[in-house]
Write a protein that holds these residues in place. Structure first.
Motif, PDB file in Angstrom:
ATOM      1  N   ASP A  82       0.830  -1.095   0.192  1.00  0.00           N
ATOM      2  CA  ASP A  82       0.117   0.191  -0.001  1.00  0.00           C
ATOM      3  C   ASP A  82       0.865   1.350  -0.209  1.00  0.00           C
ATOM      4  O   ASP A  82       1.818   1.393   0.906  1.00  0.00           O
ATOM      5  CB  ASP A  82      -0.897  -0.100   1.157  1.00  0.00           C
ATOM      6  N   VAL A  83       0.751   2.306  -1.162  1.00  0.00           N
ATOM      7  CA  VAL A  83       1.578   2.990  -1.285  1.00  0.00           C
ATOM      8  C   VAL A  83       1.038   4.505  -0.410  1.00  0.00           C
ATOM      9  O   VAL A  83       0.029   4.772  -0.806  1.00  0.00           O
ATOM     10  CB  VAL A  83       1.899   3.308  -2.608  1.00  0.00           C
ATOM     11  N   GLN A  84       2.135   5.228   0.367  1.00  0.00           N
ATOM     12  CA  GLN A  84       1.842   6.373   0.775  1.00  0.00           C
ATOM     13  C   GLN A  84       2.763   7.272   0.486  1.00  0.00           C
ATOM     14  O   GLN A  84       3.514   7.038  -0.263  1.00  0.00           O
ATOM     15  CB  GLN A  84       1.883   5.993   2.538  1.00  0.00           C
ATOM     16  N   GLN A  85       2.460   8.441   1.062  1.00  0.00           N
ATOM     17  CA  GLN A  85       3.477   9.690   0.436  1.00  0.00           C
ATOM     18  C   GLN A  85       5.060   9.333   0.634  1.00  0.00           C
ATOM     19  O   GLN A  85       5.727   9.610  -0.285  1.00  0.00           O
ATOM     20  CB  GLN A  85       2.820  11.355   1.122  1.00  0.00           C
ATOM     21  N   ASP A  86       5.334   9.137   1.832  1.00  0.00           N
ATOM     22  CA  ASP A  86       6.685   8.878   2.098  1.00  0.00           C
ATOM     23  C   ASP A  86       7.136   7.325   2.557  1.00  0.00           C
ATOM     24  O   ASP A  86       8.117   7.454   3.131  1.00  0.00           O
ATOM     25  CB  ASP A  86       7.264  10.063   2.827  1.00  0.00           C
ATOM     26  N   HIS A  87       6.146   6.456   2.446  1.00  0.00           N
ATOM     27  CA  HIS A  87       6.541   5.476   2.956  1.00  0.00           C
ATOM     28  C   HIS A  87       5.303   4.213   2.429  1.00  0.00           C
ATOM     29  O   HIS A  87       4.675   4.538   1.661  1.00  0.00           O
ATOM     30  CB  HIS A  87       6.331   5.302   4.680  1.00  0.00           C
ATOM     31  N   PHE A  88       5.636   2.956   2.733  1.00  0.00           N
ATOM     32  CA  PHE A  88       4.840   1.930   2.461  1.00  0.00           C
ATOM     33  C   PHE A  88       4.447   0.989   3.499  1.00  0.00           C
ATOM     34  O   PHE A  88       5.219   0.765   4.356  1.00  0.00           O
ATOM     35  CB  PHE A  88       5.597   1.082   1.299  1.00  0.00           C
ATOM     36  N   TRP A  89       3.239   0.400   3.206  1.00  0.00           N
ATOM     37  CA  TRP A  89       2.910  -0.748   4.355  1.00  0.00           C
ATOM     38  C   TRP A  89       2.754  -2.163   3.452  1.00  0.00           C
ATOM     39  O   TRP A  89       2.392  -2.066   2.319  1.00  0.00           O
ATOM     40  CB  TRP A  89       1.335  -0.406   4.809  1.00  0.00           C
TER      41      TRP A  89
ATOM     42  N   ASN B 283      -5.865   2.147   8.123  1.00  0.00           N
ATOM     43  CA  ASN B 283      -6.186   0.938   7.762  1.00  0.00           C
ATOM     44  C   ASN B 283      -5.372   0.319   6.279  1.00  0.00           C
ATOM     45  O   ASN B 283      -5.999  -0.442   5.531  1.00  0.00           O
ATOM     46  CB  ASN B 283      -7.654   1.087   6.984  1.00  0.00           C
ATOM     47  N   HIS B 284      -4.170   0.513   6.449  1.00  0.00           N
ATOM     48  CA  HIS B 284      -3.238   0.192   5.350  1.00  0.00           C
ATOM     49  C   HIS B 284      -2.874  -1.026   5.288  1.00  0.00           C
ATOM     50  O   HIS B 284      -2.867  -1.675   4.201  1.00  0.00           O
ATOM     51  CB  HIS B 284      -1.889   1.288   5.495  1.00  0.00           C
ATOM     52  N   LEU B 285      -2.656  -1.648   6.366  1.00  0.00           N
ATOM     53  CA  LEU B 285      -2.455  -3.113   6.641  1.00  0.00           C
ATOM     54  C   LEU B 285      -3.612  -3.993   6.095  1.00  0.00           C
ATOM     55  O   LEU B 285      -3.637  -5.233   5.409  1.00  0.00           O
ATOM     56  CB  LEU B 285      -1.815  -3.569   7.873  1.00  0.00           C
TER      57      LEU B 285
END
Length: 585
Positions: free
Chosen positions: A382-389, A557-559
């Motif tokens: 799951d892609v976020q602005q400056d990190h990933f889950w 709820n990224h995971l």
């Protein structure tokens, strides 16, 4: 008798003293019918009462919720000639699409009208023969319009008789448009005939607003009148030595049991027995709180004597097997098409209760060690602005799964290092492209190596109820779409796949509750994983429309989204095989 007198007597005929059912049995021909060339109420006794209710001017709306293949179209073909000859008035027949309407007119309706001695003289002929068309027939005494359920057909016409076919498929709001066509005529009638739909949809609401009547048979042993209930269909669960269902042996054990506790008579699955029970049937009111002038009738496939109960048992067992594989489509189809009931969407409560298993992922799988039951291993990002889950989960082909990794990664290079350490092939890496799609597409292409020439896969979740496709000329709903193609702003082409959040999350929720083959998480999962995995809830956002919503926005709820993508990946690789039960078109 003179020519003038004879012509007058032919044109001015007093209304028939027969009711609509008697009239149809005497005059209606069904050239294309597989069971009888004439309308025969003895073959379909469950249609008598609904037809009489349609003809009753005390009723304003009649709803018939019935199984497929039980004579719903035959009822229309019995009613419509009677309307034309005995109770004329502007009439609108509305089916799902214009094509459906044209096919019915060409193959069944026109031949039936032309063979009807009461209606054929009324058909436009001579210089008016152009008024006899597929989409409408302009009789000299009334217009008849036939078409699909769309605004073009449901507006601007003032109608006495409105007949709506398979209303469960209609777009929301179309039923109300059809009702408004009557313009409050004192003798108007709206007739809805359909299989079951969904709880809370426009058909379900119309059914529950009416005085509901169930088709009940009388037990010949105890005289108890009772509804047909699926739980009264009994059979033995028999398997072969290869642990497969022995359909022939099961079919020989099927019988229907009287619901009276003091009787419990067994009725064998024989055509003469099924027909005798159906012939004894009558409608019994539920006595529910109904709106005035509205009547409803319903009956299941068990009362349709030409459908063997063994066939229904076969379908039921298959649907139960598919449910274990998290495919609810066969169960929904059985409820809607065979039991003629509205499908009640499961109100999922997302919980990890019972999912923990006695293993530690950091001790047993830190360097990508293989799980003994593993057939596939998926890495979902799951892609976020400056990190990933990230979640990495292994699946067996039977649907059992085990969580091998969950956590947060800061860089794309960190994702590639994790993939290599956990020994996940590129073709089994799935990345959400909903946020920063161009970057995701380019980074997925960069993951190609000399040892593994496949790029990572791009996914896009959306609020869809699934994607229809054909499997061996049969229709099946899958949680993922066909391959989609897109282009970045730099002109680079790439592929991605869309998926239904609703269907994938339904499957995930069921697995988390303990349904299916076994969905496992380790004892050393993080607290963040626990919080995020229980931070969505399924809610009804509008009548019959369900979606998953975040409960606490500050938790995330990224995971949960990563685990949802793992379900999609497993479905693509046919761990959850939606092709196993396709639906006839």
């Amino acid at each position: 008798m003179g020519i003038t007198t004879e012509a007058f007597c032919t044109a001015v005929t007093p209304p028939s003293e027969m009711d609509v059912v008697e009239w149809a049995c005497k005059y209606v021909k069904l050239p294309q019918s597989a069971r009888s060339p004439n309308f025969d109420i003895a073959s379909t006794p469950w249609l008598r009462w609904p037809m009489l209710q349609v003809a009753d001017d005390d009723n304003k709306e009649v709803v018939v919720m019935a199984p497929v293949g039980s004579g719903k179209t035959t009822m229309l073909e019995g009613l419509l000639p009677w309307i034309i000859a005995e109770e004329p008035g502007p009439t609108l027949i509305t089916m799902q699409t214009d094509d459906d309407a044209r096919a019915w007119v060409d193959t069944r309706f026109h031949p039936s009208l032309k063979s009807n001695v009461k209606v054929s003289p009324l058909l436009p002929s001579g210089k008016n023969r152009g008024n006899f068309r597929k989409g409408e027939i302009l009789f000299s005494h009334m217009p008849l319009h036939i078409g699909g359920a769309n605004l073009a057909n449901l507006q601007s016409k003032s109608i006495r008789w409105v007949y709506c076919d398979e209303t469960w498929l209609w777009k929301d709001g179309m039923l109300e448009e059809a009702r408004r066509r009557t313009h409050d005529r004192w003798n108007s009638r709206v007739v809805l005939v359909s299989q079951g739909g969904f709880e809370g949809d426009q058909l379900d609401n119309a059914f529950n607003d009416a005085l509901i009547h169930d088709y009940c048979f009388k037990c010949p042993n105890c005289d108890a009148r009772q509804t047909y209930q699926w739980k009264q269909v009994k059979y033995d669960k028999i398997k072969t030595e290869a642990d497969e269902w022995d359909w022939e042996a099961i079919g020989k054990t099927v019988f229907y049991e009287c619901a009276n506790e003091d009787c419990k008579e067994h009725f064998p699955d024989k055509v003469d027995i099924r027909r005798k029970l159906a012939a004894s049937g009558d409608y019994v009111s539920r006595g529910n709180n109904a709106k005035p002038g509205r009547m409803a009738a319903t009956y299941p496939a068990m009362c349709v004597w030409w459908i063997p109960w063994a066939k229904l048992v076969n379908e039921w067992i298959t649907s139960q097997e598919e449910r274990k594989r998290m495919n609810l489509a066969p169960m929904r189809q059985f409820v809607q098409k065979r039991l003629a009931q509205s499908w009640v969407e499961p109100n999922e409560v997302v919980s990890l209760k019972g999912a923990t298993d006695a293993y530690r992922m950091k001790d047993e799988f830190f360097n990508g060690e293989r799980w003994s039951e593993e057939n596939f291993r998926f890495m979902c990002v799951d892609v976020q602005q400056d990190h990933f889950w990230v979640v990495i989960r292994a699946f067996s082909i039977e649907g059992k799964s085990r969580l091998l990794y969950e956590g947060k990664i800061d860089e794309w290079e960190g994702l590639r290092m994790l993939r290599e350490r956990m020994k996940v092939p590129n073709r089994c890496v799935f990345v959400d492209r909903g946020y920063r799609p161009d970057t995701v597409a380019l980074e997925c292409r960069k993951s190609v190596t000399a040892d593994d020439p496949n790029p990572w896969n791009c996914l896009l979740g959306e609020e869809s109820n699934g994607y229809a496709t054909k499997v061996r000329k049969r229709r099946v709903i899958k949680p993922f779409s066909s391959i989609q193609r897109a282009r970045t702003t730099a002109g680079v082409y790439y592929k991605y796949c869309k998926y239904s959040n609703l269907l994938a999350k339904d499957t995930l929720s069921a697995l988390m509750r303990g349904e299916g083959s076994g969905w496992q998480i380790p004892t050393d999962h993080s607290k963040e994983y626990l919080k995020q995995m229980q931070n969505e809830q399924k809610v009804e956002v509008s009548p019959g429309k369900w979606r998953y919503k975040v409960k606490k926005h500050w938790v995330g709820n990224h995971l949960w989204d990563c685990e949802t993508m793992a379900i999609v990946a497993a479905s693509i690789y046919k761990v959850f095989n939606y092709d196993a039960h396709a639906e006839d078109e």
